[in-house]
Design an enzyme around this catalytic site. Sequence first.
Site, PDB file in Angstrom:
ATOM      1  N   CYS A 149       9.182   2.494  15.644  1.00  0.00           N
ATOM      2  CA  CYS A 149       8.545   3.801  15.599  1.00  0.00           C
ATOM      3  C   CYS A 149       9.579   4.831  15.170  1.00  0.00           C
ATOM      4  CB  CYS A 149       8.009   4.138  16.990  1.00  0.00           C
ATOM      5  SG  CYS A 149       7.206   5.742  17.089  1.00  0.00           S
ATOM      6  N   LEU A 150       9.176   5.749  14.304  1.00  0.00           N
ATOM      7  CA  LEU A 150      10.112   6.782  13.844  1.00  0.00           C
ATOM      8  C   LEU A 150      10.566   7.683  14.993  1.00  0.00           C
ATOM      9  CD1 LEU A 150       8.471   7.757  10.429  1.00  0.00           C
ATOM     10  CD2 LEU A 150      10.498   6.356  10.815  1.00  0.00           C
ATOM     11  N   GLY A 201       3.951   4.582   8.945  1.00  0.00           N
ATOM     12  CA  GLY A 201       2.897   5.387   9.533  1.00  0.00           C
ATOM     13  C   GLY A 201       3.482   6.568  10.281  1.00  0.00           C
ATOM     14  N   HIS A 245      -1.318   1.717  16.555  1.00  0.00           N
ATOM     15  CA  HIS A 245      -0.073   2.381  16.968  1.00  0.00           C
ATOM     16  C   HIS A 245      -0.183   3.899  16.756  1.00  0.00           C
ATOM     17  CE1 HIS A 245       4.562   2.467  16.896  1.00  0.00           C
ATOM     18  NE2 HIS A 245       4.217   3.673  16.480  1.00  0.00           N
ATOM     19  N   GLU A 246      -0.713   4.299  15.595  1.00  0.00           N
ATOM     20  CA  GLU A 246      -0.791   5.743  15.285  1.00  0.00           C
ATOM     21  C   GLU A 246      -1.849   6.450  16.134  1.00  0.00           C
ATOM     22  OE1 GLU A 246       1.691   6.734  13.779  1.00  0.00           O
ATOM     23  OE2 GLU A 246       2.276   4.846  12.846  1.00  0.00           O
ATOM     24  N   HIS A 260      -0.458   7.340  19.377  1.00  0.00           N
ATOM     25  CA  HIS A 260       0.315   8.588  19.358  1.00  0.00           C
ATOM     26  C   HIS A 260      -0.597   9.793  19.601  1.00  0.00           C
ATOM     27  CE1 HIS A 260       4.411   7.505  18.350  1.00  0.00           C
ATOM     28  NE2 HIS A 260       4.053   6.821  17.276  1.00  0.00           N
ATOM     29  N   GLN A 310       3.798  13.295  16.297  1.00  0.00           N
ATOM     30  CA  GLN A 310       5.242  13.056  16.122  1.00  0.00           C
ATOM     31  C   GLN A 310       5.958  14.215  15.441  1.00  0.00           C
ATOM     32  OE1 GLN A 310       4.308   8.977  14.392  1.00  0.00           O
ATOM     33  NE2 GLN A 310       6.339   8.657  15.213  1.00  0.00           N
TER      34      GLN A 310
HETATM   35 NI    NI Z   1       5.186   5.494  16.104  1.00  0.00          NI
END
Ligand code: NI
Length: 167
Positions: free
Chosen positions: A91-92, A46, A133-134, A137, A51
Amino acid sequence: MALLPILRFPDPRLHTVAAPVAEVDDTIRRLIDDMAETMYEAPGIGLAATQVDVHRRVVVIDVSEERTELLALVNPVIVARSGEQVCEEGCLSVPGVYDKVSRAERVTVEALDRQGKPFSLDAEGLLAVCIQHEIDHLDGKVFVEYLSLLKQNRIKTKLAKKARITA
Ligand code: NI
């Protein structure tokens, strides 16, 4: 399509609250395509526009094994949630860090698709975790903020060290 640079925690830009998309036009579709390419390349399941330093409410997700079920959510809103699950998240924007977070087991999300058409989706398990989670963000929240301050500080130190080594 283009790969986009991903912001790393604790970059303060990750705390920006994203603005709703007024119209799903070609610019937004290009953003979705670029975000999808960036997510698959990373690889991740995701990615939120926040991000990649674009502060609009756009999310891409693919939790399928084959990486063939791209889900794009514009202006996503969780309208129902139930149950509880604890999942090990990563998480990226926080590379190499995984920890347990408690979230709703099931969610119903309403969003616009890449054509600007409204739809509703019932999700559970990993997909439900990823959606929550997204959307966090987009609201300026990174999953590590659910952890203790001690853990958060350890993560900041670890990532700062890593940034010095790779810089
Ligand atoms: Ni993330």
